[in-house]
Design a protein around this motif. Structure first.
Motif, PDB file in Angstrom:
ATOM      1  N   LEU A 193      -6.107 -34.272 -76.180  1.00  0.00           N
ATOM      2  CA  LEU A 193      -5.777 -35.661 -75.825  1.00  0.00           C
ATOM      3  C   LEU A 193      -6.900 -36.596 -76.368  1.00  0.00           C
ATOM      4  N   VAL A 194      -6.610 -37.210 -77.637  1.00  0.00           N
ATOM      5  CA  VAL A 194      -7.576 -37.974 -78.534  1.00  0.00           C
ATOM      6  C   VAL A 194      -7.593 -39.460 -78.338  1.00  0.00           C
TER       7      VAL A 194
ATOM      8  N   THR B 137      -9.485 -15.359 -80.318  1.00  0.00           N
ATOM      9  CA  THR B 137      -9.184 -14.652 -79.121  1.00  0.00           C
ATOM     10  C   THR B 137     -10.194 -15.079 -78.017  1.00  0.00           C
ATOM     11  N   GLU B 138     -11.346 -15.889 -78.093  1.00  0.00           N
ATOM     12  CA  GLU B 138     -12.001 -16.560 -77.063  1.00  0.00           C
ATOM     13  C   GLU B 138     -11.317 -17.587 -76.796  1.00  0.00           C
ATOM     14  N   ALA B 139     -10.571 -18.443 -77.691  1.00  0.00           N
ATOM     15  CA  ALA B 139      -9.848 -19.810 -77.371  1.00  0.00           C
ATOM     16  C   ALA B 139      -8.887 -19.582 -76.513  1.00  0.00           C
ATOM     17  N   LYS B 140      -8.295 -18.576 -76.563  1.00  0.00           N
ATOM     18  CA  LYS B 140      -7.079 -18.483 -75.482  1.00  0.00           C
ATOM     19  C   LYS B 140      -7.470 -18.642 -73.985  1.00  0.00           C
ATOM     20  N   HIS B 141      -8.835 -18.542 -73.690  1.00  0.00           N
ATOM     21  CA  HIS B 141      -8.988 -18.613 -72.409  1.00  0.00           C
ATOM     22  C   HIS B 141      -9.848 -19.622 -72.089  1.00  0.00           C
TER      23      HIS B 141
ATOM     24  N   MET C 133     -15.619 -34.275 -80.963  1.00  0.00           N
ATOM     25  CA  MET C 133     -16.789 -35.131 -81.259  1.00  0.00           C
ATOM     26  C   MET C 133     -16.324 -36.457 -80.517  1.00  0.00           C
ATOM     27  N   GLU C 134     -16.643 -36.671 -79.176  1.00  0.00           N
ATOM     28  CA  GLU C 134     -15.936 -37.807 -78.611  1.00  0.00           C
ATOM     29  C   GLU C 134     -16.752 -39.106 -78.951  1.00  0.00           C
TER      30      GLU C 134
ATOM     31  N   ASP D 178     -11.689 -28.616 -70.419  1.00  0.00           N
ATOM     32  CA  ASP D 178     -13.281 -28.864 -70.841  1.00  0.00           C
ATOM     33  C   ASP D 178     -13.893 -28.288 -71.851  1.00  0.00           C
ATOM     34  N   GLN D 179     -13.564 -26.771 -71.825  1.00  0.00           N
ATOM     35  CA  GLN D 179     -14.050 -26.039 -72.690  1.00  0.00           C
ATOM     36  C   GLN D 179     -13.715 -26.417 -74.405  1.00  0.00           C
ATOM     37  N   LEU D 180     -12.387 -26.645 -74.443  1.00  0.00           N
ATOM     38  CA  LEU D 180     -11.524 -27.128 -75.769  1.00  0.00           C
ATOM     39  C   LEU D 180     -12.197 -28.431 -76.226  1.00  0.00           C
TER      40      LEU D 180
END
Length: 277
Positions: free
Chosen positions: A229-230, A10-14, A26-27, A18-20
């Motif tokens: 985008l990885v 539910t949180e992830a929908k919003h 882990m960049e 940047d938040q994703l």
């Protein structure tokens, strides 16, 4: 050690882009001369990368996060070398790993140290650790000895080979499952239709990509998909409620690792293409 708390769909929908990325990527997995680690509260998995550059090696420590005397006091770990030749010392044993070789180390081993090899390219040790309740023996499996499983087709742009290292019919563990998927040249999809693992989490490391190459990693609930985008040698956390599928600008290789409720590799809930949005 970086810490990532678990999230809900539910949180992830919003989430913004940047938040994703902040919550699921882990960049920077690898830094020369260091061990980088990330603690994911999704099934309490620890992922990390080590590039040893001196003969003193890099020792794996518990850090304050784990609250244990040593890293594998209550954990097991799977290691895959994605770089040049290197060695791993486990207590008094030494294991040599070439590119794509795997080493599993069970609960209770107190000292794990990564050492560089003599190859022209540096060893790059990627590892995933999960909680463990029982000790299993340390075991190496070289890529040349791993059983390949060929899937997909050129027609579907997903001709690929899966190597399962740590699983029920391979190297034994408490709950860690670990393997690698290599796409053939001119193929880009790692799997489609997509699926979820409602009973366990999964983590991907993408590598063997050109500098300008990218993978569009698709995640989210089947009817609320998102993407990341990885770039080369970046990792993605896939929660149990999320699909995990990807398409690249060129062929690539990825390491997958799973942990959770059961130890059944085929426990997947496939999503019909008409149900993806």
């Amino acid at each position: 050690m970086e810490i990532r708390h678990a999230t809900n769909p539910t949180e992830a929908k919003h989430y913004t882009t940047d938040q994703l990325r902040e919550r699921y990527m882990m960049e920077r997995v690898f830094t020369e001369g260091e061990i980088n680690m990330l603690y994911a509260h999704d099934d309490r998995m620890v992922i990390g990368g080590a590039i040893p550059t001196s003969q003193e090696g890099l020792s794996l420590s518990a850090t304050e996060t784990l609250k244990t005397s040593y890293f594998l006091e209550r954990r097991e770990i799977g290691i895959i070398n994605i770089g040049g030749h290197g060695t791993v010392q486990v207590d008094q044993e030494t294991f040599e790993l070439d590119k794509r070789d795997c080493l599993y180390i069970g609960k209770g081993k107190e000292n794990v140290t990564f050492y560089p090899g003599n190859a022209e390219s540096a060893a790059k040790f990627y590892f995933v650790s999960t909680l463990a309740h029982k000790e299993y023996p340390t075991q190496k499996l070289a890529i040349k000895d791993a059983e390949p499983n060929h899937l997909g087709s050129i027609k579907e742009s997903n001709e690929r080979t899966i190597y399962k290292y740590v699983h029920a019919e391979g190297i034994q563990s408490c709950q860690l499952m670990l393997g690698m998927t290599m796409l053939e040249p001119h193929n880009m999809w790692n799997t489609m239709p997509a699926h979820i693992h409602d009973r366990r989490s999964e983590i991907y490391l993408y590598f063997d990509m050109p500098e300008e190459g990218r993978v569009f990693h698709f995640m989210g609930e089947p009817d609320e998909t998102r993407h990341l985008l990885v770039s080369n040698e970046q990792a993605v956390i896939s929660p149990s409620w999320s699909i995990h599928s990807g398409a690249g600008t060129s062929s690539y290789t990825f390491i997958w690792a799973m942990a959770g409720e059961n130890y059944t590799f085929t426990d997947m809930d496939f999503i019909d293409m008409k149900d993806l949005k």
